[in-house]
Design a protein around this motif. Structure first.
Motif, PDB file in Angstrom:
ATOM      1  N   TYR A   1       3.688  36.100 -14.967  1.00 36.69           N
ATOM      2  CA  TYR A   1       3.220  34.871 -15.612  1.00 36.69           C
ATOM      3  C   TYR A   1       2.190  34.164 -14.736  1.00 36.69           C
ATOM      4  O   TYR A   1       2.183  34.324 -13.518  1.00 36.69           O
ATOM      5  CB  TYR A   1       4.394  33.917 -15.875  1.00 36.69           C
TER       6      TYR A   1
ATOM      7  N   LEU B   1       2.758  27.385 -16.383  1.00 34.16           N
ATOM      8  CA  LEU B   1       3.393  27.935 -17.571  1.00 34.16           C
ATOM      9  C   LEU B   1       3.226  27.031 -18.782  1.00 34.16           C
ATOM     10  O   LEU B   1       3.024  25.822 -18.641  1.00 34.16           O
ATOM     11  CB  LEU B   1       4.887  28.137 -17.295  1.00 34.16           C
TER      12      LEU B   1
ATOM     13  N   ASP C   1       6.178  30.083 -22.693  1.00 33.32           N
ATOM     14  CA  ASP C   1       6.637  30.917 -21.576  1.00 33.32           C
ATOM     15  C   ASP C   1       8.076  30.578 -21.215  1.00 33.32           C
ATOM     16  O   ASP C   1       8.881  31.474 -20.936  1.00 33.32           O
ATOM     17  CB  ASP C   1       5.736  30.726 -20.349  1.00 33.32           C
TER      18      ASP C   1
END
Length: 70
Positions: free
Chosen positions: A10, A14, A18
């Motif tokens: 990721y 975020l 997510d």
């Protein structure tokens, strides 16, 4: 613990989507946690952005993450 490698797939910041995938929780729960401050975030306009250290603080409340954001 080497937390810099955690969640390496990721980006460093975020999105709420997510969090849904990572925590396996629904959209409403994500936004509830963000609105209540259970998961710290940065709000830009009406959109939430969550730096990884903020999520790690939520997952591991007894650990201190040295990265200061904002």
């Amino acid at each position: 613990m080497e937390y810099t490698k955690m969640l390496s797939e990721y980006k460093d910041v975020l999105l709420p989507e997510d969090l849904q995938k990572i925590l396996h929780i629904g959209r409403n729960t994500v936004y509830k946690y963000l609105a209540e401050g259970k998961i710290r975030s940065i709000k830009i306009g009406k959109k939430y952005r969550i730096p990884k250290p903020y999520l790690l603080e939520f997952i591991y409340p007894d650990m201190k993450f040295n990265e200061e954001v904002g």
